[in-house]
Design a protein around this motif. Sequence first.
Motif, PDB file in Angstrom:
ATOM      1  N   ASP A  30      25.601  60.523  67.002  1.00 35.03           N
ATOM      2  CA  ASP A  30      24.227  60.413  67.475  1.00 35.03           C
ATOM      3  C   ASP A  30      24.143  60.523  69.001  1.00 35.03           C
ATOM      4  O   ASP A  30      25.135  60.778  69.684  1.00 35.03           O
ATOM      5  N   ASP A  31      22.944  60.339  69.509  1.00 36.01           N
ATOM      6  CA  ASP A  31      22.719  60.444  70.956  1.00 36.01           C
ATOM      7  C   ASP A  31      23.491  59.387  71.744  1.00 36.01           C
ATOM      8  O   ASP A  31      23.938  59.643  72.864  1.00 36.01           O
ATOM      9  N   LYS A  32      23.650  58.214  71.162  1.00 35.12           N
ATOM     10  CA  LYS A  32      24.385  57.142  71.858  1.00 35.12           C
ATOM     11  C   LYS A  32      25.859  57.510  72.015  1.00 35.12           C
ATOM     12  O   LYS A  32      26.477  57.186  73.028  1.00 35.12           O
ATOM     13  N   ALA A  33      26.413  58.183  71.047  1.00 31.90           N
ATOM     14  CA  ALA A  33      27.807  58.631  71.153  1.00 31.90           C
ATOM     15  C   ALA A  33      27.949  59.637  72.288  1.00 31.90           C
ATOM     16  O   ALA A  33      28.885  59.562  73.093  1.00 31.90           O
ATOM     17  N   ARG A  34      27.031  60.577  72.363  1.00 28.31           N
ATOM     18  CA  ARG A  34      27.056  61.558  73.454  1.00 28.31           C
ATOM     19  C   ARG A  34      26.865  60.878  74.804  1.00 28.31           C
ATOM     20  O   ARG A  34      27.533  61.199  75.784  1.00 28.31           O
ATOM     21  N   GLU A  35      25.962  59.907  74.835  1.00 35.61           N
ATOM     22  CA  GLU A  35      25.722  59.171  76.077  1.00 35.61           C
ATOM     23  C   GLU A  35      26.982  58.409  76.506  1.00 35.61           C
ATOM     24  O   GLU A  35      27.359  58.419  77.679  1.00 35.61           O
ATOM     25  N   PHE A  36      27.631  57.749  75.547  1.00 41.31           N
ATOM     26  CA  PHE A  36      28.854  57.007  75.836  1.00 41.31           C
ATOM     27  C   PHE A  36      29.932  57.946  76.383  1.00 41.31           C
ATOM     28  O   PHE A  36      30.582  57.644  77.390  1.00 41.31           O
ATOM     29  N   GLU A  37      30.093  59.078  75.738  1.00 38.25           N
ATOM     30  CA  GLU A  37      31.102  60.045  76.170  1.00 38.25           C
ATOM     31  C   GLU A  37      30.808  60.555  77.582  1.00 38.25           C
ATOM     32  O   GLU A  37      31.687  60.589  78.437  1.00 38.25           O
ATOM     33  N   ASP A  38      29.564  60.934  77.807  1.00 40.33           N
ATOM     34  CA  ASP A  38      29.184  61.460  79.125  1.00 40.33           C
ATOM     35  C   ASP A  38      29.283  60.392  80.205  1.00 40.33           C
ATOM     36  O   ASP A  38      29.710  60.668  81.322  1.00 40.33           O
ATOM     37  N   TYR A  40      31.080  57.441  80.206  1.00 43.11           N
ATOM     38  CA  TYR A  40      32.348  56.752  80.431  1.00 43.11           C
ATOM     39  C   TYR A  40      33.580  57.647  80.297  1.00 43.11           C
ATOM     40  O   TYR A  40      34.447  57.627  81.166  1.00 43.11           O
ATOM     41  N   LEU A  41      33.682  58.383  79.243  1.00 45.42           N
ATOM     42  CA  LEU A  41      34.942  59.061  78.965  1.00 45.42           C
ATOM     43  C   LEU A  41      35.181  60.292  79.825  1.00 45.42           C
ATOM     44  O   LEU A  41      36.320  60.555  80.212  1.00 45.42           O
TER      45      LEU A  41
END
Length: 70
Positions: A30-38, A40-41
């Motif tokens: 979802d969007d939160k996964a993309r946000e987390f990746e962008d 932090y990772l």
Amino acid sequence: MSAGGNGARLAALTKELLGRWRQTREYWMDDKAREFEDRYLVELESTVNSAVTSLGNLERVLRKVRDDCE
């Protein structure tokens, strides 16, 4: 452990983390996964790469200092 050895360990652990993240992304899409990746990772990978390079440079300087003092 030497600075270079620590850099290698840091690189290996980061590679493992990013591999596990890729596995996680197979289920979390979802969007939160993309946000987390962008958020932090991507930055983590870049920062670790810089740190590993710096640790390698530090290892070379420390080796030269040791050699010069002998």
